[in-house]
Design a protein around this motif. Structure first.
Motif, mmCIF file in Angstrom:
data_model
loop_
_atom_site.group_PDB
_atom_site.id
_atom_site.type_symbol
_atom_site.label_atom_id
_atom_site.label_comp_id
_atom_site.label_asym_id
_atom_site.label_seq_id
_atom_site.Cartn_x
_atom_site.Cartn_y
_atom_site.Cartn_z
ATOM 1 N N PHE A 46 0.835 -1.199 0.000
ATOM 2 C CA PHE A 46 0.000 0.000 0.000
ATOM 3 C C PHE A 46 0.867 1.245 0.000
ATOM 4 O O PHE A 46 1.911 1.281 0.646
ATOM 5 C CB PHE A 46 -0.912 0.011 1.233
ATOM 6 N N GLU A 47 0.411 2.266 -0.699
ATOM 7 C CA GLU A 47 1.136 3.534 -0.765
ATOM 8 C C GLU A 47 0.928 4.324 0.517
ATOM 9 O O GLU A 47 0.013 4.060 1.276
ATOM 10 C CB GLU A 47 0.624 4.348 -1.953
ATOM 11 N N GLY A 48 1.786 5.287 0.742
ATOM 12 C CA GLY A 48 1.591 6.219 1.834
ATOM 13 C C GLY A 48 2.515 6.048 3.023
ATOM 14 O O GLY A 48 2.387 6.764 4.008
ATOM 15 N N GLY A 49 3.425 5.095 2.977
ATOM 16 C CA GLY A 49 4.387 4.936 4.059
ATOM 17 C C GLY A 49 3.899 4.168 5.267
ATOM 18 O O GLY A 49 4.643 3.942 6.212
ATOM 19 N N LYS A 50 2.624 3.789 5.257
ATOM 20 C CA LYS A 50 2.066 3.003 6.359
ATOM 21 C C LYS A 50 1.360 1.785 5.779
ATOM 22 O O LYS A 50 0.595 1.885 4.839
ATOM 23 C CB LYS A 50 1.084 3.821 7.178
ATOM 24 N N PHE A 51 1.636 0.621 6.389
ATOM 25 C CA PHE A 51 0.961 -0.598 5.957
ATOM 26 C C PHE A 51 -0.283 -0.853 6.798
ATOM 27 O O PHE A 51 -1.240 -1.421 6.317
ATOM 28 C CB PHE A 51 1.913 -1.801 6.069
ATOM 29 N N GLU A 52 -0.270 -0.392 8.040
ATOM 30 C CA GLU A 52 -1.369 -0.617 8.987
ATOM 31 C C GLU A 52 -1.705 -2.110 9.037
ATOM 32 O O GLU A 52 -2.799 -2.528 8.672
ATOM 33 C CB GLU A 52 -2.589 0.220 8.622
ATOM 34 N N PRO A 53 -0.756 -2.933 9.503
ATOM 35 C CA PRO A 53 -0.898 -4.384 9.419
ATOM 36 C C PRO A 53 -2.089 -4.980 10.155
ATOM 37 O O PRO A 53 -2.612 -6.018 9.746
ATOM 38 C CB PRO A 53 0.422 -4.906 9.995
ATOM 39 N N ASP A 54 -2.550 -4.344 11.217
ATOM 40 C CA ASP A 54 -3.661 -4.900 11.992
ATOM 41 C C ASP A 54 -5.016 -4.300 11.613
ATOM 42 O O ASP A 54 -6.037 -4.621 12.226
ATOM 43 C CB ASP A 54 -3.395 -4.728 13.488
ATOM 44 N N LYS A 55 -5.023 -3.456 10.593
ATOM 45 C CA LYS A 55 -6.261 -2.862 10.102
ATOM 46 C C LYS A 55 -7.005 -3.882 9.237
ATOM 47 O O LYS A 55 -6.395 -4.639 8.481
ATOM 48 C CB LYS A 55 -5.928 -1.624 9.257
ATOM 49 N N ALA A 56 -8.330 -3.902 9.342
ATOM 50 C CA ALA A 56 -9.133 -4.787 8.497
ATOM 51 C C ALA A 56 -8.939 -4.397 7.037
ATOM 52 O O ALA A 56 -8.902 -3.215 6.696
ATOM 53 C CB ALA A 56 -10.611 -4.691 8.882
ATOM 54 N N ILE A 57 -8.800 -5.393 6.184
ATOM 55 C CA ILE A 57 -8.609 -5.142 4.757
ATOM 56 C C ILE A 57 -9.969 -5.137 4.067
ATOM 57 O O ILE A 57 -10.847 -5.943 4.396
ATOM 58 C CB ILE A 57 -7.656 -6.178 4.129
ATOM 59 N N THR A 58 -10.162 -4.225 3.136
ATOM 60 C CA THR A 58 -11.419 -4.189 2.382
ATOM 61 C C THR A 58 -11.328 -5.166 1.208
ATOM 62 O O THR A 58 -10.241 -5.613 0.846
ATOM 63 C CB THR A 58 -11.715 -2.786 1.824
ATOM 64 N N GLY A 59 -12.466 -5.455 0.613
ATOM 65 C CA GLY A 59 -12.481 -6.312 -0.570
ATOM 66 C C GLY A 59 -11.632 -5.749 -1.688
ATOM 67 O O GLY A 59 -10.870 -6.467 -2.338
ATOM 68 N N LYS A 60 -11.745 -4.445 -1.926
ATOM 69 C CA LYS A 60 -10.951 -3.801 -2.978
ATOM 70 C C LYS A 60 -9.459 -3.925 -2.707
ATOM 71 O O LYS A 60 -8.675 -4.207 -3.603
ATOM 72 C CB LYS A 60 -11.320 -2.321 -3.100
#
Length: 172
Positions: A46-60
């Motif tokens: 993912f772009e933006g310098g943050k992966f946010e690994p524990d964030k829920a992933i959307t279908g998209k």
């Protein structure tokens, strides 16, 4: 590089995250740090310098990751179970169905009364979903947490990336 794990371009020269990929400042110490960083170096993430690994992933977002690992190309002759238009959080089952359908296992996964699992939460898995769970587990695509599968829980970004890497390894 098979010897040291570094990312190389097609000519064999080292590739850095600054040149072609993603580098994250929020994965240090995370259980999936190495996988996230390595794939980020080759532009999967993912772009933006943050992966946010524990964030829920959307279908998209899941479809974007899957496409970057060429899952959509594995079976282009018919529609794949898709989450493409979903801004909703993807579940673990959504991801498993997407991957197994792209691998052509969906035809077997829907067979009734031939699959079982021994997860502690097995009774919570719907009969129509048990084949997907059993096949994904047998192939090493998902492992649960050692005791439970959490089939209908939302999938985190780190779990999604790990699931896709496991699936890619399963097709070898």
């Amino acid at each position: 590089d098979a010897f040291d794990g570094s990312a190389l371009d097609y000519s064999g020269d080292p590739v850095t995250a600054e040149e072609s990929g993603y580098k994250y400042d929020d994965i240090s110490g995370h259980w999936a740090e190495k996988t996230i960083a390595l794939l980020g170096e080759i532009g999967i993430g993912f772009e933006g310098g943050k992966f946010e690994p524990d964030k829920a992933i959307t279908g998209k977002e899941f479809c974007k990751l899957a496409d970057s690992l060429s899952f959509s190309l594995w079976r282009s002759e018919k529609p794949i179970y898709t989450l493409k238009d979903s801004d909703n959080a993807a579940t673990r089952l959504d991801a498993v169905k997407y991957v197994l359908t792209s691998m052509d296992y969906d035809k077997v996964a829907v067979l009734e009364n031939i699959f079982r699992t021994d997860f502690l939460d097995n009774a919570e898995i719907k009969e129509e979903d048990i084949g997907y769970v059993a096949i994904a587990y047998a192939l090493g695509i998902v492992k649960g947490n050692g005791e439970t599968m959490r089939t209908y829980d939302t999938l985190t970004r780190a779990e999604a990336l790990t699931l896709l890497v496991n699936a890619a390894a399963a097709i070898k």
